[in-house]
Enzyme design. Structure first.
Site, mmCIF file in Angstrom:
data_model
loop_
_atom_site.group_PDB
_atom_site.id
_atom_site.type_symbol
_atom_site.label_atom_id
_atom_site.label_comp_id
_atom_site.label_asym_id
_atom_site.label_seq_id
_atom_site.Cartn_x
_atom_site.Cartn_y
_atom_site.Cartn_z
ATOM 1 C CB SER A 127 10.329 75.679 -4.699
ATOM 2 O OG SER A 127 10.838 77.170 -4.851
ATOM 3 C CG HIS A 148 7.416 71.894 -3.585
ATOM 4 N ND1 HIS A 148 8.320 71.296 -4.174
ATOM 5 C CD2 HIS A 148 7.266 73.182 -3.816
ATOM 6 C CE1 HIS A 148 8.802 72.117 -5.167
ATOM 7 N NE2 HIS A 148 8.199 73.173 -4.846
ATOM 8 C CD GLU A 160 8.904 67.188 -4.009
ATOM 9 O OE1 GLU A 160 9.608 66.418 -4.624
ATOM 10 O OE2 GLU A 160 8.781 68.556 -3.971
ATOM 11 C CG ASN A 198 12.118 72.305 -7.298
ATOM 12 O OD1 ASN A 198 11.605 72.154 -8.618
ATOM 13 N ND2 ASN A 198 11.445 73.239 -6.544
HETATM 14 N N1 3HC Z 1 -6.868 76.233 -14.655
HETATM 15 C C1 3HC Z 1 -7.571 75.776 -15.533
HETATM 16 N N2 3HC Z 1 -7.361 75.418 -16.555
HETATM 17 C C2 3HC Z 1 -6.043 75.502 -17.120
HETATM 18 C C3 3HC Z 1 -5.036 76.152 -16.195
HETATM 19 C C4 3HC Z 1 -5.393 76.610 -15.028
HETATM 20 N N3 3HC Z 1 -4.651 77.243 -13.997
HETATM 21 N N4 3HC Z 1 -3.841 76.117 -17.152
HETATM 22 C C5 3HC Z 1 -4.069 75.607 -18.124
HETATM 23 N N5 3HC Z 1 -5.400 75.358 -18.286
HETATM 24 C C6 3HC Z 1 -5.996 74.626 -19.511
HETATM 25 C C7 3HC Z 1 -5.835 75.384 -20.676
HETATM 26 O O1 3HC Z 1 -6.321 76.659 -20.920
HETATM 27 C C8 3HC Z 1 -5.995 74.390 -21.847
HETATM 28 O O2 3HC Z 1 -7.312 74.642 -22.146
HETATM 29 P P1 3HC Z 1 -7.809 74.342 -23.776
HETATM 30 O O3 3HC Z 1 -7.420 72.813 -23.834
HETATM 31 O O4 3HC Z 1 -9.111 74.382 -23.473
HETATM 32 O O5 3HC Z 1 -6.866 75.118 -24.503
HETATM 33 C C9 3HC Z 1 -5.827 73.074 -20.840
HETATM 34 O O6 3HC Z 1 -5.602 73.507 -19.652
HETATM 35 C C10 3HC Z 1 -4.644 72.197 -21.271
HETATM 36 O O7 3HC Z 1 -3.468 73.159 -21.353
HETATM 37 P P2 3HC Z 1 -2.403 73.367 -22.529
HETATM 38 O O8 3HC Z 1 -3.232 73.559 -24.075
HETATM 39 O O9 3HC Z 1 -1.486 74.484 -22.317
HETATM 40 O O10 3HC Z 1 -1.859 72.053 -22.741
HETATM 41 P P3 3HC Z 1 -1.172 70.850 -22.071
HETATM 42 O O11 3HC Z 1 -1.722 69.634 -22.424
HETATM 43 O O12 3HC Z 1 0.274 71.251 -22.418
HETATM 44 O O13 3HC Z 1 -1.225 71.016 -20.341
HETATM 45 C C11 3HC Z 1 0.418 71.594 -18.867
HETATM 46 C C12 3HC Z 1 -0.550 72.047 -19.767
HETATM 47 C C13 3HC Z 1 -0.440 70.795 -17.815
HETATM 48 C C14 3HC Z 1 0.662 72.864 -17.821
HETATM 49 C C15 3HC Z 1 1.487 70.783 -19.241
HETATM 50 O O14 3HC Z 1 2.041 71.285 -20.390
HETATM 51 C C16 3HC Z 1 2.603 70.241 -18.290
HETATM 52 O O15 3HC Z 1 2.279 69.384 -17.725
HETATM 53 N N6 3HC Z 1 3.865 71.042 -18.540
HETATM 54 C C17 3HC Z 1 4.919 70.908 -17.584
HETATM 55 C C18 3HC Z 1 4.576 71.639 -16.221
HETATM 56 C C19 3HC Z 1 5.622 71.247 -15.013
HETATM 57 O O16 3HC Z 1 6.498 70.691 -15.279
HETATM 58 N N7 3HC Z 1 5.204 71.924 -13.873
HETATM 59 C C20 3HC Z 1 6.286 71.665 -12.718
HETATM 60 C C21 3HC Z 1 7.020 72.773 -12.633
HETATM 61 S S1 3HC Z 1 7.928 72.729 -11.572
HETATM 62 C C22 3HC Z 1 7.516 73.345 -10.130
HETATM 63 O O17 3HC Z 1 6.040 74.075 -10.400
HETATM 64 C C23 3HC Z 1 8.265 73.693 -8.932
HETATM 65 C C24 3HC Z 1 8.569 74.868 -8.595
HETATM 66 O O18 3HC Z 1 8.939 74.618 -7.242
HETATM 67 C C25 3HC Z 1 9.781 75.252 -9.324
#
Ligand code: 3HC
Length: 297
Positions: A127, A148, A160, A198
């Site tokens: 990252s 990425h 990416e 990022n």
């Molecule tokens: N595998 C399978 N299922 C999963 C899972 C996984 N890894 N992670 C979560 N789920 C499931 C949950 O258990 C949940 O199931 P349920 O509905 O039966 O309870 C379902 O997916 C939805 O999860 P949530 O209830 O937590 O609800 P959300 O609708 O909020 O979805 C999310 C979760 C997609 C993580 C959403 O909150 C989101 O998009 N958050 C932002 C994440 C983000 O910005 N990520 C990027 C970070 S930056 C990065 O990664 C770069 C690095 O270089 C720093």
């Protein structure tokens, strides 16, 4: 797509997700972890995630229980866990997703250069580091790209695809095709700090932490503001916990060292303090918030 067999080195937070989406796309996958316990943990997470996705597909009426289970089982069966670097020799693509330490990454890429087949494509999920530095270390800069992914890899739609000045056209287009094959939307980017996401996201998280530090608003209000004012799924403080405070600090430290005159790169004291207290976010059960597994407590 010429890529049929993928090696992923590192089966942690990002690596296990890359292994999983590759296997779900029908590719043969070698998951390499030198630590047997970490490999077992990563494979366990994959099994749990595949089962969760299968049960959600059944719940939504998209698949019957039999089909969903058979697909999850066959994806899992396409994954070969290993501790042997030699198992990467015939992979078409090798993706590195290990610790964010450039020296460790460079020595790993040097080994890829020794053991992998000549036309293999090398990718890093870094990252924060320059992709070009790893390409040079491999001795095959033309075969090197950045791939990425975003956390959680199973759910986030973006990848990416980063090319350096040395990347071969075919390596780059194959890497993009791989991104699409694993169900992601690829965007292309040059080898610049933070790529697209990022470079925008981390300074935004920094500003949120500086607001918190100054007492401009509470962490809950900052998060609520961005969730309901901008439609973000998570507010910036929750997202910092989700990404990991150590990861965020690590990215910033590297940038501040390499680009001391860039005002967007600064390190909030509150971030350093939390990391020194071992409060790293979701992964340790506490960061700015307390966590119970994947959910805020
Ligand atoms: N595998 C399978 N299922 C999963 C899972 C996984 N890894 N992670 C979560 N789920 C499931 C949950 O258990 C949940 O199931 P349920 O509905 O039966 O309870 C379902 O997916 C939805 O999860 P949530 O209830 O937590 O609800 P959300 O609708 O909020 O979805 C999310 C979760 C997609 C993580 C959403 O909150 C989101 O998009 N958050 C932002 C994440 C983000 O910005 N990520 C990027 C970070 S930056 C990065 O990664 C770069 C690095 O270089 C720093």
């Amino acid at each position: 797509m010429a890529i049929k067999k993928v090696g992923v080195v590192g089966c942690g937070l990002m690596g296990h997700g890359i292994v999983q989406v590759s296997a779900q796309a029908g590719l043969e996958v070698v998951a390499l972890e030198t630590d047997a316990g970490a490999l077992e943990k990563g494979l366990g997470r994959i099994r749990k995630s595949l089962d969760k996705l299968a049960s959600k597909a059944v719940e939504k009426g998209k698949k019957t229980a039999d089909v969903a289970k058979a697909e999850a089982d066959s994806a899992f069966a396409r994954i070969k866990g290993t501790g042997e670097l030699g198992d990467l020799a015939d992979c078409d693509l090798v993706v590195e997703a290990i610790v964010e330490n450039l020296d460790v990454k460079k020595s790993l890429f040097a080994k890829f250069g020794e053991i992998c087949k000549p036309d293999a494509i090398f990718a890093s999920n870094t990252s924060s580091f320059a992709i070009g530095a790893m390409g040079e270390a491999s001795g095959r800069p033309g075969r090197m790209v950045g791939l990425h992914f975003f956390n959680p890899v199973q759910l986030m739609r973006l990848v990416e695809v980063v090319r350096t000045d040395a990347t071969d056209d075919d390596a780059f287009s194959e890497a993009r095709a791989f991104g699409e094959a694993v169900g992601k939307v690829p965007v292309s980017c040059k080898d610049t700090p933070g790529f697209v996401v990022n470079r925008l996201l981390v300074p935004y998280m920094v500003q949120a932490l500086l607001m918190l530090e100054r007492g401009d608003a509470s962490k809950q209000d900052i998060d609520t503001a961005m969730q309901f004012g901008c439609g973000h799924p998570m507010g910036p403080i929750t997202l910092t916990d989700y990404v990991g405070l150590d990861t965020t600090l690590f990215i910033l430290e590297g940038w501040c060292e390499n680009y001391p005159n860039e005002p967007a790169f600064q390190i909030p004291e509150i971030l350093k303090r939390k990391v020194s207290e071992g409060k790293l976010g979701r992964k340790t059960g506490e960061g700015f918030y307390k966590w119970d597994g994947d959910k805020k407590a």
